[in-house]
Enzyme design. Structure first.
Site, short mmCIF file in Angstrom:
data_model
loop_
_atom_site.label_atom_id
_atom_site.label_comp_id
_atom_site.label_asym_id
_atom_site.label_seq_id
_atom_site.Cartn_x
_atom_site.Cartn_y
_atom_site.Cartn_z
N ASP A 16 0.84 -1.21 0.00
CA ASP A 16 0.00 0.00 0.00
C ASP A 16 0.88 1.26 0.00
O ASP A 16 1.69 1.46 0.90
CB ASP A 16 -0.87 -0.05 1.28
N HIS A 18 -0.38 4.55 -0.24
CA HIS A 18 -1.12 5.78 0.10
C HIS A 18 -0.40 6.50 1.24
O HIS A 18 -0.34 6.00 2.37
CB HIS A 18 -2.56 5.45 0.47
C1 B12 Z 1 -4.60 9.65 -3.71
C2 B12 Z 1 -5.09 8.23 -3.91
C3 B12 Z 1 -4.24 7.34 -4.55
C4 B12 Z 1 -2.84 7.71 -5.00
C5 B12 Z 1 -1.91 7.60 -3.78
C6 B12 Z 1 -0.73 8.56 -3.87
C7 B12 Z 1 0.09 8.53 -2.59
N1 B12 Z 1 1.32 8.12 -2.70
O1 B12 Z 1 -0.40 8.82 -1.52
C8 B12 Z 1 -2.57 6.61 -6.10
C9 B12 Z 1 -3.03 7.14 -7.44
C10 B12 Z 1 -1.14 6.11 -6.21
C11 B12 Z 1 -3.54 5.51 -5.65
C12 B12 Z 1 -3.41 4.19 -6.02
C13 B12 Z 1 -4.33 3.21 -5.68
N2 B12 Z 1 -5.50 3.38 -5.06
CO1 B12 Z 1 -6.03 5.06 -4.18
N3 B12 Z 1 -6.80 6.61 -3.55
C14 B12 Z 1 -6.37 7.82 -3.41
C15 B12 Z 1 -7.49 8.71 -2.80
C16 B12 Z 1 -8.10 9.54 -3.94
C17 B12 Z 1 -7.04 9.65 -1.69
C18 B12 Z 1 -6.26 8.97 -0.56
C19 B12 Z 1 -5.89 10.03 0.44
O2 B12 Z 1 -4.80 10.60 0.37
N4 B12 Z 1 -6.82 10.34 1.37
C20 B12 Z 1 -6.65 11.37 2.38
C21 B12 Z 1 -6.10 10.80 3.68
C22 B12 Z 1 -5.97 11.93 4.69
O3 B12 Z 1 -7.04 9.85 4.16
P1 B12 Z 1 -6.67 8.33 4.48
O4 B12 Z 1 -5.58 7.87 3.57
O5 B12 Z 1 -7.94 7.56 4.48
O6 B12 Z 1 -6.06 8.35 5.95
C23 B12 Z 1 -6.83 8.76 7.10
C24 B12 Z 1 -7.75 7.65 7.66
O7 B12 Z 1 -7.83 6.49 6.88
C25 B12 Z 1 -7.24 7.39 9.04
N5 B12 Z 1 -6.33 6.24 9.26
C26 B12 Z 1 -5.51 5.61 8.40
N6 B12 Z 1 -4.79 4.70 9.04
C27 B12 Z 1 -5.13 4.73 10.34
C28 B12 Z 1 -4.64 4.02 11.43
C29 B12 Z 1 -5.19 4.28 12.69
C30 B12 Z 1 -4.68 3.50 13.86
C31 B12 Z 1 -6.20 5.27 12.84
C32 B12 Z 1 -6.77 5.56 14.17
C33 B12 Z 1 -6.67 5.99 11.75
C34 B12 Z 1 -6.12 5.71 10.51
O8 B12 Z 1 -6.51 8.55 9.40
C35 B12 Z 1 -5.88 9.09 8.21
C36 B12 Z 1 -5.67 10.57 8.41
O9 B12 Z 1 -6.90 11.25 8.54
C37 B12 Z 1 -8.47 7.63 -2.23
C38 B12 Z 1 -9.95 8.04 -2.20
C39 B12 Z 1 -10.27 8.86 -0.99
N7 B12 Z 1 -11.05 9.88 -1.19
O10 B12 Z 1 -9.81 8.55 0.13
C40 B12 Z 1 -8.20 6.44 -3.14
C41 B12 Z 1 -8.39 5.03 -2.58
C42 B12 Z 1 -7.81 4.94 -1.19
N8 B12 Z 1 -7.58 4.22 -3.50
C43 B12 Z 1 -8.11 3.09 -3.76
C44 B12 Z 1 -7.55 2.09 -4.60
C45 B12 Z 1 -8.39 0.86 -4.88
C46 B12 Z 1 -6.28 2.24 -5.17
C47 B12 Z 1 -5.54 1.25 -6.09
C48 B12 Z 1 -5.63 -0.22 -5.67
C49 B12 Z 1 -6.09 1.49 -7.50
C50 B12 Z 1 -5.57 0.56 -8.56
N9 B12 Z 1 -6.43 -0.33 -9.00
O11 B12 Z 1 -4.43 0.65 -8.91
C51 B12 Z 1 -4.10 1.78 -6.04
C52 B12 Z 1 -3.25 1.10 -4.96
C53 B12 Z 1 -1.81 1.43 -5.09
C54 B12 Z 1 -1.02 0.94 -3.91
N10 B12 Z 1 -0.11 0.02 -4.15
O12 B12 Z 1 -1.24 1.37 -2.79
C55 B12 Z 1 -9.46 2.89 -3.07
C56 B12 Z 1 -9.40 1.93 -1.90
C57 B12 Z 1 -10.70 1.12 -1.87
C58 B12 Z 1 -10.88 0.24 -0.69
N11 B12 Z 1 -10.01 0.16 0.29
O13 B12 Z 1 -11.91 -0.39 -0.66
C59 B12 Z 1 -9.83 4.37 -2.69
C60 B12 Z 1 -10.67 4.53 -1.40
C61 B12 Z 1 -10.61 4.95 -3.91
C62 B12 Z 1 -11.96 4.31 -4.09
N12 B12 Z 1 -13.03 4.94 -3.62
O14 B12 Z 1 -12.09 3.25 -4.61
N13 B12 Z 1 -4.52 6.03 -4.87
#
Ligand code: B12
Length: 154
Positions: A16, A18
């Site tokens: 992963d 992200h």
């Molecule tokens: C940007 C992005 C990408 C970028 C990442 C760039 C980078 N290096 O960061 C790129 C284009 C590379 C990418 C690729 C992929 N992505 Co993407 N991506 C996103 C996107 C649009 C935003 C992610 C983000 O930055 N969010 C903002 C941050 C702040 O939020 P967060 O990551 O969720 O983290 C917060 C919480 O989760 C929480 N949290 C996280 N961990 C923990 C741990 C604890 C203990 C606690 C308390 C809280 C907590 O706190 C964090 C801070 O607030 C999301 C959609 C979305 N709107 O979230 C999809 C998303 C995450 N991606 C997704 C997918 C499927 C992929 C790919 C598999 C796509 C593909 N087929 O290739 C690949 C995987 C690549 C890989 N090997 O990881 C899916 C995941 C679906 C799922 N899990 O069911 C999403 C949700 C899009 C969707 N709706 O389908 N992605």
């Protein structure tokens, strides 16, 4: 790195990549007074455990964003037990499965895998850090031998 009486290892597990949530988590956790050893993205189970052993961390905080949390985390608690840190606090958060399922069943599934706490992507981070500190204090006070014994039996 902030120096504090609380220390955690943080990272995004498996393949992963992200990265944004990881940076936000690190900043929030540090601002709330916990030292963070941040391993970044694409972290293996053994890298988490190595860092926890090297730094004497109180907890391992795992993120999984791309939906493959179950596969990536399979056997993590058992590996902690094997490596001598079986009683470490294990928290996980993010988008733990592909698609949507009710959170209760996801929480149950990850707790059965040995996680102490399971969080949704949108959960309140201050509440999470307060809970973390509380559990570290509690654990230091009494230890958790019964849970470890249960997992060793399984
Ligand atoms: C940007 C992005 C990408 C970028 C990442 C760039 C980078 N290096 O960061 C790129 C284009 C590379 C990418 C690729 C992929 N992505 Co993407 N991506 C996103 C996107 C649009 C935003 C992610 C983000 O930055 N969010 C903002 C941050 C702040 O939020 P967060 O990551 O969720 O983290 C917060 C919480 O989760 C929480 N949290 C996280 N961990 C923990 C741990 C604890 C203990 C606690 C308390 C809280 C907590 O706190 C964090 C801070 O607030 C999301 C959609 C979305 N709107 O979230 C999809 C998303 C995450 N991606 C997704 C997918 C499927 C992929 C790919 C598999 C796509 C593909 N087929 O290739 C690949 C995987 C690549 C890989 N090997 O990881 C899916 C995941 C679906 C799922 N899990 O069911 C999403 C949700 C899009 C969707 N709706 O389908 N992605």
């Amino acid at each position: 790195m902030v120096t504090s009486e609380f220390k955690v290892v943080l990272g995004v597990i498996g393949a992963d990549c992200h990265a944004v949530g990881n940076k936000i988590l690190m900043n929030v956790i540090e601002q709330l007074g916990v030292s963070v050893v941040n391993l970044g993205v694409m972290v293996s189970q053994d890298e988490f455990i190595d860092a926890a052993i090297e730094t004497g961390a109180d907890a391992i905080l795992v993120s999984s964003i791309y939906g493959h949390g179950e596969i990536d985390c399979m056997g993590l608690r058992e590996r902690c037990i094997e490596r001598g840190i079986g009683d470490i606090l294990l928290y996980i958060g993010g988008n733990l499965i592909v698609g949507k399922r009710d959170f209760d069943s996801i929480e149950k599934q990850f707790k059965a895998m040995g996680f102490d706490r399971v969080f949704r992507a949108g959960d309140d981070l201050k509440m999470f850090v307060d809970m973390l500190k509380g559990e570290i204090v509690q654990k230091r006070a009494k230890g958790r031998p019964e849970q470890v014994a249960e997992l060793c039996k399984a």
